[in-house]
Design a protein around this motif. Structure first.
Motif, mmCIF file in Angstrom:
data_model
loop_
_atom_site.group_PDB
_atom_site.id
_atom_site.type_symbol
_atom_site.label_atom_id
_atom_site.label_comp_id
_atom_site.label_asym_id
_atom_site.label_seq_id
_atom_site.Cartn_x
_atom_site.Cartn_y
_atom_site.Cartn_z
ATOM 1 N N SER A 141 0.775 -1.263 -0.019
ATOM 2 C CA SER A 141 -0.181 -0.131 0.060
ATOM 3 C C SER A 141 0.851 1.253 -0.134
ATOM 4 O O SER A 141 0.296 2.325 -0.319
ATOM 5 C CB SER A 141 -0.832 -0.031 1.097
ATOM 6 N N GLY A 142 2.024 1.051 0.483
ATOM 7 C CA GLY A 142 2.935 2.409 0.475
ATOM 8 C C GLY A 142 2.776 3.141 1.834
ATOM 9 O O GLY A 142 3.218 4.287 1.802
ATOM 10 N N MET A 143 1.795 2.777 2.748
ATOM 11 C CA MET A 143 1.607 3.378 3.596
ATOM 12 C C MET A 143 2.430 2.701 5.060
ATOM 13 O O MET A 143 2.111 3.390 6.220
ATOM 14 C CB MET A 143 0.105 3.171 4.153
ATOM 15 N N GLY A 144 3.360 1.730 4.764
ATOM 16 C CA GLY A 144 3.908 1.473 6.023
ATOM 17 C C GLY A 144 3.515 0.542 6.998
ATOM 18 O O GLY A 144 3.572 0.411 8.217
ATOM 19 N N LEU A 145 2.449 -0.209 6.429
ATOM 20 C CA LEU A 145 1.552 -0.984 7.304
ATOM 21 C C LEU A 145 2.315 -2.396 7.643
ATOM 22 O O LEU A 145 2.861 -3.044 6.805
ATOM 23 C CB LEU A 145 0.230 -1.362 6.541
ATOM 24 N N LEU A 146 2.444 -2.892 9.014
ATOM 25 C CA LEU A 146 3.102 -4.114 9.275
ATOM 26 C C LEU A 146 2.305 -5.073 9.061
ATOM 27 O O LEU A 146 1.247 -5.070 9.575
ATOM 28 C CB LEU A 146 3.502 -3.867 10.760
ATOM 29 N N SER A 147 2.840 -6.116 8.376
ATOM 30 C CA SER A 147 2.022 -7.312 8.467
ATOM 31 C C SER A 147 3.071 -8.604 8.294
ATOM 32 O O SER A 147 3.976 -8.343 7.886
ATOM 33 C CB SER A 147 0.654 -7.436 7.300
ATOM 34 N N GLY A 148 2.573 -9.830 8.493
ATOM 35 C CA GLY A 148 3.482 -10.935 8.447
ATOM 36 C C GLY A 148 2.911 -12.144 8.997
ATOM 37 O O GLY A 148 1.726 -12.291 9.270
ATOM 38 N N PHE A 149 3.805 -13.201 9.144
ATOM 39 C CA PHE A 149 3.325 -14.432 9.626
ATOM 40 C C PHE A 149 4.069 -14.950 10.952
ATOM 41 O O PHE A 149 5.449 -14.565 10.855
ATOM 42 C CB PHE A 149 3.197 -15.483 8.594
ATOM 43 N N ALA A 150 3.494 -15.330 11.745
ATOM 44 C CA ALA A 150 4.376 -15.841 13.137
ATOM 45 C C ALA A 150 4.141 -17.255 13.492
ATOM 46 O O ALA A 150 2.928 -17.554 13.218
ATOM 47 C CB ALA A 150 3.937 -14.907 14.230
ATOM 48 N N LYS A 151 5.032 -17.746 13.990
ATOM 49 C CA LYS A 151 4.885 -19.114 14.351
ATOM 50 C C LYS A 151 5.725 -19.559 15.747
ATOM 51 O O LYS A 151 6.951 -19.063 15.576
ATOM 52 C CB LYS A 151 5.242 -20.041 13.188
ATOM 53 N N ILE A 152 5.214 -19.912 16.631
ATOM 54 C CA ILE A 152 6.012 -20.436 18.064
ATOM 55 C C ILE A 152 6.962 -21.422 17.481
ATOM 56 O O ILE A 152 6.718 -22.266 16.638
ATOM 57 C CB ILE A 152 5.292 -20.958 19.134
ATOM 58 N N ASN A 153 8.277 -21.258 17.850
ATOM 59 C CA ASN A 153 9.417 -22.086 17.399
ATOM 60 C C ASN A 153 9.775 -23.306 18.749
ATOM 61 O O ASN A 153 8.982 -22.981 19.511
ATOM 62 C CB ASN A 153 10.734 -21.395 17.118
ATOM 63 N N ASP A 154 10.666 -24.033 18.460
ATOM 64 C CA ASP A 154 10.798 -25.067 19.326
ATOM 65 C C ASP A 154 11.132 -24.480 20.663
ATOM 66 O O ASP A 154 10.916 -25.037 21.909
ATOM 67 C CB ASP A 154 11.922 -26.188 18.902
ATOM 68 N N PHE A 155 12.057 -23.354 20.524
ATOM 69 C CA PHE A 155 12.875 -22.657 21.732
ATOM 70 C C PHE A 155 11.481 -21.875 22.655
ATOM 71 O O PHE A 155 11.494 -22.271 23.634
ATOM 72 C CB PHE A 155 13.849 -21.607 21.141
ATOM 73 N N GLY A 156 10.435 -21.333 21.881
ATOM 74 C CA GLY A 156 9.568 -20.759 22.346
ATOM 75 C C GLY A 156 8.744 -21.675 23.268
ATOM 76 O O GLY A 156 7.987 -21.589 24.357
ATOM 77 N N VAL A 157 8.333 -22.854 22.660
ATOM 78 C CA VAL A 157 7.688 -24.150 23.309
ATOM 79 C C VAL A 157 8.364 -24.266 24.506
ATOM 80 O O VAL A 157 7.895 -24.580 25.400
ATOM 81 C CB VAL A 157 7.507 -25.269 22.300
ATOM 82 N N LYS A 158 9.968 -24.793 24.511
ATOM 83 C CA LYS A 158 10.532 -25.010 25.612
ATOM 84 C C LYS A 158 10.320 -23.989 26.545
ATOM 85 O O LYS A 158 10.004 -24.253 27.911
ATOM 86 C CB LYS A 158 11.796 -25.351 25.173
ATOM 87 N N VAL A 159 10.516 -22.820 26.308
ATOM 88 C CA VAL A 159 10.450 -21.640 27.357
ATOM 89 C C VAL A 159 8.993 -21.469 28.020
ATOM 90 O O VAL A 159 8.982 -21.159 29.092
ATOM 91 C CB VAL A 159 10.881 -20.214 26.716
ATOM 92 N N LEU A 160 8.005 -21.564 27.248
ATOM 93 C CA LEU A 160 6.415 -21.709 27.679
ATOM 94 C C LEU A 160 6.392 -22.913 28.373
ATOM 95 O O LEU A 160 5.625 -22.641 29.685
ATOM 96 C CB LEU A 160 5.707 -21.457 26.457
ATOM 97 N N GLU A 161 6.727 -23.946 28.191
ATOM 98 C CA GLU A 161 6.460 -25.186 29.067
ATOM 99 C C GLU A 161 7.225 -24.911 30.261
ATOM 100 O O GLU A 161 6.854 -25.356 31.276
ATOM 101 C CB GLU A 161 6.785 -26.359 28.272
ATOM 102 N N ALA A 162 8.467 -24.645 30.113
ATOM 103 C CA ALA A 162 9.303 -24.059 31.216
ATOM 104 C C ALA A 162 8.575 -23.327 32.240
ATOM 105 O O ALA A 162 8.648 -23.289 33.425
ATOM 106 C CB ALA A 162 10.659 -23.999 31.112
ATOM 107 N N GLY A 163 8.045 -22.307 31.837
ATOM 108 C CA GLY A 163 7.470 -21.072 32.354
ATOM 109 C C GLY A 163 6.351 -21.607 33.161
ATOM 110 O O GLY A 163 6.089 -21.162 34.206
ATOM 111 N N VAL A 164 5.463 -22.332 32.459
ATOM 112 C CA VAL A 164 4.211 -22.792 33.025
ATOM 113 C C VAL A 164 4.496 -23.772 34.284
ATOM 114 O O VAL A 164 3.983 -23.672 35.403
ATOM 115 C CB VAL A 164 3.264 -23.594 32.121
ATOM 116 N N ALA A 165 5.548 -24.566 34.121
ATOM 117 C CA ALA A 165 5.865 -25.392 35.247
ATOM 118 C C ALA A 165 6.466 -24.634 36.365
ATOM 119 O O ALA A 165 6.227 -24.771 37.565
ATOM 120 C CB ALA A 165 7.132 -26.466 34.811
ATOM 121 N N SER A 166 7.504 -23.522 36.089
ATOM 122 C CA SER A 166 7.809 -22.615 37.019
ATOM 123 C C SER A 166 6.825 -21.736 37.647
ATOM 124 O O SER A 166 6.771 -21.695 39.033
ATOM 125 C CB SER A 166 8.981 -21.626 36.787
ATOM 126 N N MET A 167 5.836 -21.314 36.849
ATOM 127 C CA MET A 167 4.738 -20.572 37.806
ATOM 128 C C MET A 167 4.035 -21.542 38.570
ATOM 129 O O MET A 167 3.409 -21.024 39.648
ATOM 130 C CB MET A 167 3.862 -20.323 36.358
#
Length: 127
Positions: A73-99
């Protein structure tokens, strides 16, 4: 009312919501965000700007894989695609366990605690 909720919403809460969403939808592959077609809208109480800031922060922390899409569009609009990676899964699962154990969560706003947790979670990545 929404503006009151948005102002009081901490970045750590927004990041936690986003990471949890990506974790729950991890089998779908990359998910559109921002101004992409069929983009995931922010939950009630979270502004679009804060939602995209959380995407950027999680990408910087290397907890998600972010693929930006060029703005046509030329308006500087941010868009894209995101996916949790293996590291994110490990951190989230470790964070849930620590919580559960009563420890502070990784994605908290206290930088010292976050960096300590990041260092310990990097040890998880090596295994």
């Amino acid at each position: 009312m929404r503006s009151i909720l948005t102002k009081s919403m901490k970045d750590s809460v927004v990041r936690g919501c986003l990471l949890q969403l990506l974790y729950e939808r991890r089998r779908e592959g990359s998910i559109p965000f921002g101004h992409a077609e069929q983009a995931v809208p922010p939950p009630a109480g979270i502004s679009g700007r804060d939602w995209l800031r959380a995407v950027a922060q999680l990408s910087e922390y290397r907890l998600i894989d972010w693929t930006p899409v060029e703005d046509q569009s030329g308006m500087g609009l941010l868009s894209g695609f995101a996916k949790i990676n293996d590291f994110g899964v490990k951190v989230l699962e470790a964070g849930v366990a620590s919580m559960r154990a009563g420890e502070p969560p990784f994605l908290g706003s206290n930088k010292r605690q976050s960096y300590r947790a990041l260092r310990s979670s990097r040890r998880l990545r090596r295994h």
